[in-house]
Design an enzyme around this catalytic site. Structure first.
Site, PDB file in Angstrom:
ATOM      1  N   GLY A 285      -5.749   1.659 -13.126  1.00 35.49           N
ATOM      2  CA  GLY A 285      -6.953   1.341 -12.359  1.00 35.49           C
ATOM      3  C   GLY A 285      -8.176   1.887 -13.090  1.00 35.49           C
ATOM      4  O   GLY A 285      -8.503   1.441 -14.189  1.00 35.49           O
TER       5      GLY A 285
ATOM      6  N   ASN B  57      -6.243  13.235 -10.772  1.00 35.25           N
ATOM      7  CA  ASN B  57      -6.988  13.682 -11.961  1.00 35.25           C
ATOM      8  C   ASN B  57      -6.631  15.139 -12.224  1.00 35.25           C
ATOM      9  O   ASN B  57      -6.062  15.811 -11.358  1.00 35.25           O
ATOM     10  CB  ASN B  57      -8.500  13.482 -11.786  1.00 35.25           C
TER      11      ASN B  57
ATOM     12  N   ASP C 149       0.878  -1.174   0.000  1.00 33.89           N
ATOM     13  CA  ASP C 149       0.000   0.000   0.000  1.00 33.89           C
ATOM     14  C   ASP C 149       0.913   1.221   0.000  1.00 33.89           C
ATOM     15  O   ASP C 149       1.683   1.435   0.948  1.00 33.89           O
ATOM     16  CB  ASP C 149      -0.855  -0.057   1.279  1.00 33.89           C
TER      17      ASP C 149
ATOM     18  N   GLY D 202      -9.638   5.059  -5.749  1.00 34.23           N
ATOM     19  CA  GLY D 202      -8.345   4.402  -5.969  1.00 34.23           C
ATOM     20  C   GLY D 202      -7.243   4.947  -5.087  1.00 34.23           C
ATOM     21  O   GLY D 202      -7.459   5.317  -3.921  1.00 34.23           O
ATOM     22  N   VAL D 203      -6.056   5.013  -5.664  1.00 34.30           N
ATOM     23  CA  VAL D 203      -4.886   5.413  -4.895  1.00 34.30           C
ATOM     24  C   VAL D 203      -4.988   6.889  -4.465  1.00 34.30           C
ATOM     25  O   VAL D 203      -4.516   7.272  -3.385  1.00 34.30           O
ATOM     26  CB  VAL D 203      -3.590   5.103  -5.696  1.00 34.30           C
ATOM     27  N   ASP D 204      -5.627   7.706  -5.279  1.00 32.74           N
ATOM     28  CA  ASP D 204      -5.824   9.130  -4.986  1.00 32.74           C
ATOM     29  C   ASP D 204      -6.612   9.298  -3.677  1.00 32.74           C
ATOM     30  O   ASP D 204      -6.177  10.006  -2.752  1.00 32.74           O
ATOM     31  CB  ASP D 204      -6.598   9.747  -6.169  1.00 32.74           C
TER      32      ASP D 204
ATOM     33  N   SER E 262      -2.542   5.104 -14.140  1.00 36.40           N
ATOM     34  CA  SER E 262      -3.565   4.867 -15.188  1.00 36.40           C
ATOM     35  C   SER E 262      -4.076   3.431 -15.266  1.00 36.40           C
ATOM     36  O   SER E 262      -4.961   3.140 -16.073  1.00 36.40           O
ATOM     37  CB  SER E 262      -3.065   5.281 -16.588  1.00 36.40           C
TER      38      SER E 262
ATOM     39  N   TYR F  88      -8.561   4.433 -14.824  1.00 38.09           N
ATOM     40  CA  TYR F  88      -8.287   4.988 -16.154  1.00 38.09           C
ATOM     41  C   TYR F  88      -8.078   3.906 -17.215  1.00 38.09           C
ATOM     42  O   TYR F  88      -7.892   4.215 -18.396  1.00 38.09           O
ATOM     43  CB  TYR F  88      -7.097   5.956 -16.104  1.00 38.09           C
TER      44      TYR F  88
HETATM   45  P1  ADP Z   1      -5.914   5.745 -12.345  1.00 38.99           P
HETATM   46  O1  ADP Z   1      -7.142   6.604 -12.317  1.00 38.99           O
HETATM   47  O2  ADP Z   1      -4.668   6.489 -12.762  1.00 38.99           O
HETATM   48  O3  ADP Z   1      -6.119   4.471 -13.120  1.00 38.99           O
HETATM   49  P2  ADP Z   1      -6.253   4.278  -9.813  1.00 38.99           P
HETATM   50  O4  ADP Z   1      -6.040   4.783  -8.440  1.00 38.99           O
HETATM   51  O5  ADP Z   1      -7.654   3.896 -10.189  1.00 38.99           O
HETATM   52  O6  ADP Z   1      -5.628   5.394 -10.804  1.00 38.99           O
HETATM   53  O7  ADP Z   1      -5.310   3.031 -10.064  1.00 38.99           O
HETATM   54  C1  ADP Z   1      -3.930   3.103 -10.282  1.00 38.99           C
HETATM   55  C2  ADP Z   1      -3.271   1.871  -9.688  1.00 38.99           C
HETATM   56  O8  ADP Z   1      -3.116   2.064  -8.289  1.00 38.99           O
HETATM   57  C3  ADP Z   1      -4.078   0.577  -9.851  1.00 38.99           C
HETATM   58  O9  ADP Z   1      -3.192  -0.444 -10.263  1.00 38.99           O
HETATM   59  C4  ADP Z   1      -4.605   0.321  -8.433  1.00 38.99           C
HETATM   60  O10 ADP Z   1      -4.747  -1.081  -8.188  1.00 38.99           O
HETATM   61  C5  ADP Z   1      -3.496   0.885  -7.609  1.00 38.99           C
HETATM   62  N1  ADP Z   1      -3.797   1.261  -6.213  1.00 38.99           N
HETATM   63  C6  ADP Z   1      -4.977   1.561  -5.636  1.00 38.99           C
HETATM   64  N2  ADP Z   1      -4.797   1.847  -4.324  1.00 38.99           N
HETATM   65  C7  ADP Z   1      -3.457   1.713  -4.065  1.00 38.99           C
HETATM   66  C8  ADP Z   1      -2.638   1.842  -2.911  1.00 38.99           C
HETATM   67  N3  ADP Z   1      -3.137   2.196  -1.718  1.00 38.99           N
HETATM   68  N4  ADP Z   1      -1.299   1.621  -3.041  1.00 38.99           N
HETATM   69  C9  ADP Z   1      -0.763   1.278  -4.223  1.00 38.99           C
HETATM   70  N5  ADP Z   1      -1.471   1.136  -5.353  1.00 38.99           N
HETATM   71  C10 ADP Z   1      -2.813   1.350  -5.279  1.00 38.99           C
END
Ligand code: ADP
Length: 185
Positions: free
Chosen positions: A125, A30, A16, A38-40, A123, A127
């Site tokens: 996840g 974004n 994480d 997601g990660v944001d 991108s 995206y």
């Molecule tokens: P995007 O909109 O750029 O696709 P996302 O957050 O939806 O961004 O996903 C980007 C990547 O980050 C995906 O592979 C997702 O599985 C991953 N992700 C989501 N949460 C975490 C986290 N806490 N730590 C690391 N990676 C994460």
């Protein structure tokens, strides 16, 4: 998996990203810097409202660019917010924009004296970038950047923090293939 390029270590781990203790972590943001899922969402939840306040002051970040804020309550001192492309069909400039997101993040890191940095798979996840292509682009861009700044040796550590076993395996395969192409075993 770890490889050494000059004085810089490139690492792939499962984890994480909000728990990382590298100087900086990268957020897949974004272009409105408005937070989201997601990660944001995870980074803003863990880092507290101060990061969002800084984002509001900055305003926007075009796709393929990056901006930097403090890390708020995170262990990382800084968050680099970059905006990857939304994947359409693979022929709409997504590749160049994804390269740019990684490159701009690394440039801003170097400019700010950051010695260690963690990336998620930008991108890949919400995206919708197919993970195999995303991994290939991410690793090639990062490895070439490290080779370019090799004299400087900073950042000393670049880490990809992958969020699933499958993503980690895909990144490991992509890194092995890249090293083969480069003639490194
Ligand atoms: P995007 O909109 O750029 O696709 P996302 O957050 O939806 O961004 O996903 C980007 C990547 O980050 C995906 O592979 C997702 O599985 C991953 N992700 C989501 N949460 C975490 C986290 N806490 N730590 C690391 N990676 C994460």
């Amino acid at each position: 998996m770890d490889i050494k390029i000059g004085k810089t270590t490139l690492t792939l781990i499962l984890g994480d990203i909000t728990l990382e203790e590298t100087d900086a972590i990268v957020n897949a943001a974004n272009s409105m810097l408005a937070g989201g899922g997601g990660v944001d969402g995870a980074i803003h939840r863990a880092g507290g409202p101060g990061i969002m306040e800084e984002c509001r002051r900055i305003g926007r970040c075009p796709t393929g660019s990056a901006v930097i804020t403090t890390g708020g309550n995170l262990k990382a001192k800084n968050v680099i917010h970059t905006v990857g492309p939304i994947y359409r069909d693979g022929n709409s400039g997504e590749g160049c924009l994804l390269v740019s997101a990684y490159r701009k993040s690394l440039e801003i890191a170097v400019k700010n004296g950051i010695r260690s940095i963690s990336f998620p798979s930008i991108s890949a996840g919400a995206y919708g970038y197919p993970i195999k292509e995303a991994a290939k682009i991410a690793l090639k861009t990062v490895v070439e950047f490290i080779e370019f700044i090799i004299e400087q040796g900073k950042p000393e550590l670049v880490r990809f923090v992958l969020f699933s076993d499958r993503d980690q395996r895909v990144y490991e395969e992509a890194l092995k293939d890249l090293m083969k192409i480069k003639g490194v075993t």
